[in-house]
Design an enzyme around this catalytic site. Sequence first.
Site, PDB file in Angstrom:
ATOM      1  N   GLU A 132       0.812  -1.241  -0.069  1.00 50.12           N
ATOM      2  CA  GLU A 132       0.110   0.024   0.013  1.00 50.12           C
ATOM      3  C   GLU A 132       0.752   1.360   0.083  1.00 50.12           C
ATOM      4  O   GLU A 132       0.611   2.190  -0.583  1.00 50.12           O
ATOM      5  CB  GLU A 132      -0.916  -0.147   1.352  1.00 50.12           C
ATOM      6  CG  GLU A 132      -1.880   1.205   1.208  1.00 50.12           C
ATOM      7  CD  GLU A 132      -2.943   1.208   2.249  1.00 50.12           C
ATOM      8  OE1 GLU A 132      -3.255   0.277   2.805  1.00 50.12           O
ATOM      9  OE2 GLU A 132      -3.106   2.528   2.849  1.00 50.12           O
ATOM     10  N   ASN A 230      -2.837  -5.274   9.125  1.00 50.66           N
ATOM     11  CA  ASN A 230      -3.735  -4.945  10.234  1.00 50.66           C
ATOM     12  C   ASN A 230      -3.856  -6.317  10.997  1.00 50.66           C
ATOM     13  O   ASN A 230      -4.131  -6.094  12.120  1.00 50.66           O
ATOM     14  CB  ASN A 230      -5.216  -4.556   9.473  1.00 50.66           C
ATOM     15  CG  ASN A 230      -5.837  -5.764   8.804  1.00 50.66           C
ATOM     16  OD1 ASN A 230      -6.704  -6.603   9.699  1.00 50.66           O
ATOM     17  ND2 ASN A 230      -5.693  -6.376   7.738  1.00 50.66           N
TER      18      ASN A 230
END
Length: 326
Positions: A132, A230
């Site tokens: 990302e 995450n």
Amino acid sequence: MTATTARRVLLAAPRGYCAGVDRAVIAVEKALEQYGAPIYVRKEIVHNKYVVETLRKKGAIFVDETEEVPEGSIVIFSAHGVAPVVHEEAERRKLATVDATCPLVTKVHKEAVRFAKDDYDILLIGHEGHEEVIGTSGEAPDHITLVDGPGDVENVEVRDPEKVVWLSQTTLSVDETMETVDALKQRFPALVSPPSDDICYATQNRQTAVKQVAAESDLVIVVGSKNSSNSVRLVEVALGAGAKDGHLVDNASEIDEAWLEGVATVGVTSGASVPDVLVEGVLEWLAERGYGDVEVVQPMEEKLTFSLPKELRRDLRAEAGRKAAG
Ligand code: 0O3
Ligand code: SF4
């Protein structure tokens, strides 16, 4: 009361699939149905071993770079987003693309483009090497500096301390990011904050839920893959919120019986890229060992959904139209 009767599981909610992951996984499945195998996917569509293996069996071919995709084929970009050069490369190679970048990652890309246009130095808080961060940085490489946690702040250099903004990866620890921001503000008091939270709702909600669970747990088991930012953060957050022990597992087979020694309460949650079938496997494994009493801890509900990538919607609509016309 004996230790055996006190055994219980606290199951965090929300957990598992977020709207962006759900959309990306369905996009690959629908593309396979619509166009037929093989469908190429650049990088892991989401960072979960089970998801990737399941899609591979259905005919998806995962590649690292667009140049590995044969000319004229279909390639799907992963939920983590890509830099503009990747789109350009795909166009050069005449690939048909389906962009499964999560709309909330795209939002951060757009912020980066806007602040770069206004000639800000952009301090992007995130983990070095994460896809990302590579994608977001690619939107304005000359304006973006990566800040990988509070320890990195002292190394940051900017052109003009009066014109600095921070943005972030969507899947970071909220608390650690705030520490980084505080340290950045010490150095650059004029630091501008993003117009809205870059750490997305799903990341925040899973951290809030696991904190509640962790405060009462002797052990927290987080289901997720090792490369899932995450999911890794959920273990850290659980430990920071009072869990006595915490581990990340891809599935029940990775749980070590020894972790249960002297444990009354086990907290369970999962990352945003994790299908619930894997959590069910963990709950069954725990039930077989006396932890059959499951209480759900749900501080908030989630209702967000995203529509499929536009290229796919267009083709599915055309196909439906053809079928209706007979
Ligand atoms: O970014 P992260 O490593 O957490 O990625 P996952 O595990 O695939 O989860 C989905 C998050 C995402 C696609 C970007 O926000
Ligand atoms: Fe989108 Fe957040 Fe899910 Fe990432 S974790 S795919 S930003 S909803």
